[in-house]
Design an enzyme around this catalytic site. Structure first.
Site, PDB file in Angstrom:
ATOM      1  N   ARG A 173       1.116   7.011   0.397  1.00 56.12           N
ATOM      2  CA  ARG A 173       0.375   5.983   1.158  1.00 56.12           C
ATOM      3  C   ARG A 173      -1.056   5.967   0.636  1.00 56.12           C
ATOM      4  O   ARG A 173      -1.717   6.997   0.586  1.00 56.12           O
ATOM      5  CB  ARG A 173       0.408   6.325   2.648  1.00 56.12           C
ATOM      6  N   ASP A 199       0.801  -1.227   0.000  1.00 55.90           N
ATOM      7  CA  ASP A 199       0.000   0.000   0.000  1.00 55.90           C
ATOM      8  C   ASP A 199       0.834   1.276   0.000  1.00 55.90           C
ATOM      9  O   ASP A 199       0.311   2.368   0.197  1.00 55.90           O
ATOM     10  CB  ASP A 199      -0.935   0.014   1.222  1.00 55.90           C
ATOM     11  N   ASP A 250      -5.215  -1.121   3.869  1.00 49.29           N
ATOM     12  CA  ASP A 250      -4.045  -1.539   4.652  1.00 49.29           C
ATOM     13  C   ASP A 250      -3.699  -2.956   4.231  1.00 49.29           C
ATOM     14  O   ASP A 250      -4.486  -3.891   4.436  1.00 49.29           O
ATOM     15  CB  ASP A 250      -4.358  -1.480   6.143  1.00 49.29           C
ATOM     16  N   THR A 251      -2.553  -3.126   3.611  1.00 55.52           N
ATOM     17  CA  THR A 251      -2.108  -4.460   3.213  1.00 55.52           C
ATOM     18  C   THR A 251      -1.318  -5.094   4.354  1.00 55.52           C
ATOM     19  O   THR A 251      -0.777  -4.389   5.204  1.00 55.52           O
ATOM     20  CB  THR A 251      -1.228  -4.398   1.950  1.00 55.52           C
ATOM     21  N   GLU A 280       1.560  -6.524   6.668  1.00 54.21           N
ATOM     22  CA  GLU A 280       2.895  -5.945   6.850  1.00 54.21           C
ATOM     23  C   GLU A 280       3.995  -6.844   6.296  1.00 54.21           C
ATOM     24  O   GLU A 280       3.931  -8.066   6.379  1.00 54.21           O
ATOM     25  CB  GLU A 280       3.158  -5.675   8.330  1.00 54.21           C
ATOM     26  N   ARG A 322       4.127  11.583   4.292  1.00 53.92           N
ATOM     27  CA  ARG A 322       3.760  10.871   3.072  1.00 53.92           C
ATOM     28  C   ARG A 322       2.492  11.468   2.462  1.00 53.92           C
ATOM     29  O   ARG A 322       1.588  11.890   3.198  1.00 53.92           O
ATOM     30  CB  ARG A 322       3.529   9.380   3.366  1.00 53.92           C
TER      31      ARG A 322
END
Length: 252
Positions: A74, A60, A79-80, A82, A124
């Protein structure tokens, strides 16, 4: 009879013809509106900024050339799993999400639609990323490679993305395919690579055979080779030829 019917049918025929013409003209118009809605839903907004993806950090998170500067982006609302967080393990489907994003976006031009909050606390850029006019944030959810992550005020498209996540759950794809992945479980660590077998040490060369010490029958023979005789320790030294026991054989 015919004349009376003729007077009656003329207005009726005209009415039917008018309705027919209106109906035939209405259908393509409605179809045109429907097509416009589909295109509008799929296309990136006009204010989106075209940028080239130069690096993929995670599923992501990417780096792009944004208005002449290298910026980290971002993706909003997703949310992918980790792969890079030092405080967390590499999670199931994390490597797959990173690979999918890399294969899809690296070195390609994308369009960035910035959120209401344009940057996070790390500096970001927060954005919806479009590839070929389809929102990539949504694609990650459809593939089961991400889940919804809400950080107001960036909630535009939330309902649309929730629907994409719900469909992935129903299909049990990606992280929704097993409970361990759904709960953020760790991916199995790759088996360590076998250590290479140690290289055999080279065989040292065999020492050259030392010539056998030459022995002489007497001092006369020895002095032909060594006129001044030989000291003790010399290969040709013989105690029998050292009559005075001074450590020198056949000296003159």
């Amino acid at each position: 009879m015919f004349n009376k019917k003729s007077k009656f049918f003329k207005p009726l025929a005209a009415t039917i013809l008018s309705v027919s013409l209106i109906g035939s003209s209405f259908t393509p118009f409605a179809s045109s509106i429907a097509n416009e809605n589909i295109v509008a839903e799929a296309a990136a907004p006009k204010n989106a900024v075209t940028s080239k993806v130069t690096e993929v950090i995670d599923g992501d998170t990417i780096k792009v050339n944004f208005k002449g500067r290298t910026e980290t982006v971002r993706m909003i609302l997703v949310d992918t799993p980790e792969t890079k967080d030092p405080k967390k393990c590499v999670q199931l489907y994390g490597p797959e999400a990173s690979k999918f994003t890399k294969d899809s976006l690296l070195n390609k031009n994308v369009k960035l639609e910035l959120g209401a909050q344009t940057r996070d606390k790390y500096g970001r850029i927060l954005a919806y990323v479009y590839l070929n006019d389809k929102m990539f944030n949504k694609t990650l959810l459809e593939k089961g490679l991400a889940r919804i992550a809400v950080y107001p005020p960036n909630t535009q498209y939330l309902d649309e993305l929730k629907a994409a996540e719900a469909t992935a759950k129903k299909k049990k794809v990606g992280i929704w395919s097993n409970k361990n992945a759904t709960n953020g479980g760790c991916a199995p660590k790759p088996a360590p690579k076998p250590k290479p077998a140690p290289k055999p040490k080279p065989t040292p060369p065999k020492p050259k055979p030392q010539p056998k010490p030459k022995k002489f029958k007497n001092c006369t023979e020895l002095r032909k080779v060594y006129p001044d005789g030989v000291p003790k320790g010399h290969p040709s030294y013989d105690p029998k030829m050292d009559r005075d026991k001074d450590g020198w054989a056949c000296e003159r």
